[in-house]
Write a protein that holds these residues in place. Structure first.
Motif, mmCIF file in Angstrom:
data_model
loop_
_atom_site.group_PDB
_atom_site.id
_atom_site.type_symbol
_atom_site.label_atom_id
_atom_site.label_comp_id
_atom_site.label_asym_id
_atom_site.label_seq_id
_atom_site.Cartn_x
_atom_site.Cartn_y
_atom_site.Cartn_z
ATOM 1 N N VAL A 1 18.787 -26.666 2.904
ATOM 2 C CA VAL A 1 17.549 -27.228 3.457
ATOM 3 C C VAL A 1 17.552 -27.089 4.976
ATOM 4 O O VAL A 1 16.537 -26.736 5.585
ATOM 5 N N SER A 2 18.686 -27.332 5.593
ATOM 6 C CA SER A 2 18.783 -27.213 7.044
ATOM 7 C C SER A 2 18.559 -25.778 7.504
ATOM 8 O O SER A 2 17.890 -25.543 8.513
ATOM 9 N N ILE A 3 19.090 -24.819 6.758
ATOM 10 C CA ILE A 3 18.904 -23.405 7.118
ATOM 11 C C ILE A 3 17.435 -23.022 7.005
ATOM 12 O O ILE A 3 16.881 -22.361 7.879
ATOM 13 N N VAL A 4 16.792 -23.449 5.931
ATOM 14 C CA VAL A 4 15.391 -23.103 5.718
ATOM 15 C C VAL A 4 14.507 -23.734 6.796
ATOM 16 O O VAL A 4 13.525 -23.127 7.234
ATOM 17 N N ARG A 5 14.848 -24.907 7.246
ATOM 18 C CA ARG A 5 14.031 -25.605 8.249
ATOM 19 C C ARG A 5 14.310 -25.140 9.677
ATOM 20 O O ARG A 5 13.600 -25.523 10.600
ATOM 21 N N THR A 6 15.341 -24.319 9.863
ATOM 22 C CA THR A 6 15.674 -23.819 11.193
ATOM 23 C C THR A 6 14.617 -22.827 11.640
ATOM 24 O O THR A 6 14.233 -21.933 10.896
ATOM 25 N N LYS A 7 14.145 -22.996 12.852
ATOM 26 C CA LYS A 7 13.087 -22.133 13.378
ATOM 27 C C LYS A 7 13.688 -21.044 14.259
ATOM 28 O O LYS A 7 14.778 -21.189 14.793
ATOM 29 N N ASN A 8 12.935 -19.960 14.398
ATOM 30 C CA ASN A 8 13.283 -18.858 15.287
ATOM 31 C C ASN A 8 14.610 -18.192 14.936
ATOM 32 O O ASN A 8 15.372 -17.829 15.818
ATOM 33 N N GLN A 9 14.894 -18.062 13.651
ATOM 34 C CA GLN A 9 16.085 -17.349 13.209
ATOM 35 C C GLN A 9 15.649 -16.048 12.545
ATOM 36 O O GLN A 9 14.734 -16.045 11.731
ATOM 37 N N PRO A 10 16.304 -14.946 12.849
ATOM 38 C CA PRO A 10 15.958 -13.698 12.171
ATOM 39 C C PRO A 10 16.331 -13.787 10.680
ATOM 40 O O PRO A 10 17.306 -14.462 10.324
ATOM 41 N N PRO A 11 15.569 -13.120 9.824
ATOM 42 C CA PRO A 11 15.848 -13.179 8.379
ATOM 43 C C PRO A 11 17.265 -12.741 8.018
ATOM 44 O O PRO A 11 17.878 -13.294 7.108
ATOM 45 N N ALA A 12 17.809 -11.778 8.740
ATOM 46 C CA ALA A 12 19.168 -11.313 8.450
ATOM 47 C C ALA A 12 20.189 -12.435 8.664
ATOM 48 O O ALA A 12 21.135 -12.587 7.891
ATOM 49 N N ARG A 13 19.986 -13.211 9.708
ATOM 50 C CA ARG A 13 20.916 -14.321 9.981
ATOM 51 C C ARG A 13 20.807 -15.404 8.913
ATOM 52 O O ARG A 13 21.812 -15.972 8.492
ATOM 53 N N ILE A 14 19.591 -15.682 8.456
ATOM 54 C CA ILE A 14 19.403 -16.683 7.404
ATOM 55 C C ILE A 14 20.091 -16.236 6.122
ATOM 56 O O ILE A 14 20.806 -17.010 5.478
ATOM 57 N N ILE A 15 19.907 -14.968 5.763
ATOM 58 C CA ILE A 15 20.549 -14.442 4.550
ATOM 59 C C ILE A 15 22.065 -14.486 4.691
ATOM 60 O O ILE A 15 22.779 -14.845 3.746
ATOM 61 N N LEU A 16 22.572 -14.145 5.862
ATOM 62 C CA LEU A 16 24.013 -14.193 6.094
ATOM 63 C C LEU A 16 24.552 -15.612 5.925
ATOM 64 O O LEU A 16 25.582 -15.817 5.273
ATOM 65 N N TRP A 17 23.861 -16.603 6.482
ATOM 66 C CA TRP A 17 24.317 -17.984 6.350
ATOM 67 C C TRP A 17 24.268 -18.458 4.898
ATOM 68 O O TRP A 17 25.171 -19.161 4.440
ATOM 69 N N VAL A 18 23.230 -18.063 4.169
ATOM 70 C CA VAL A 18 23.147 -18.448 2.755
ATOM 71 C C VAL A 18 24.315 -17.841 1.979
ATOM 72 O O VAL A 18 24.941 -18.512 1.151
ATOM 73 N N LEU A 19 24.636 -16.584 2.255
ATOM 74 C CA LEU A 19 25.785 -15.956 1.594
ATOM 75 C C LEU A 19 27.090 -16.658 1.948
ATOM 76 O O LEU A 19 27.936 -16.887 1.084
ATOM 77 N N ILE A 20 27.251 -16.993 3.211
ATOM 78 C CA ILE A 20 28.473 -17.700 3.635
ATOM 79 C C ILE A 20 28.594 -19.037 2.913
ATOM 80 O O ILE A 20 29.664 -19.408 2.451
#
Length: 86
Positions: free
Chosen positions: A39-58
């Motif tokens: 939920v925190s990752i999804v609510r984070t603003k101004n993040q590139p999609p690649a970084r979001i996907i990387l964090w979800v994988l981690i």
């Protein structure tokens, strides 16, 4: 009484009740950490999609360590200035 109930519910009587309770608590903490970090990752603003996907994988590949890394290492957005001092 609770111990007797837990033993009757247990699929394997060789597993002690405290161990079952411990496993339940650890599982509950893991689920809460995973959901909160996602939920925190999804609510984070101004993040590139690649970084979001990387964090979800981690987070999914490192179930306990990943969410902890996210909450410790995430970048806080600078607070906006609502009013300037006069």
């Amino acid at each position: 009484m609770l111990t007797t109930f837990m033993r009757s519910v247990s699929a394997d009587p060789a597993i002690p009740v405290p161990w079952m309770v411990f496993q339940f608590v650890v599982s509950l903490v893991l689920v809460v950490l995973l959901v909160a970090s996602l939920v925190s990752i999804v609510r984070t603003k101004n993040q590139p999609p690649a970084r979001i996907i990387l964090w979800v994988l981690i987070i999914f590949l490192l179930p306990f360590i990943g969410p902890i890394f996210w909450f410790i290492g995430r970048r806080k957005a600078p607070e906006s200035i609502h009013s300037l001092p006069s």
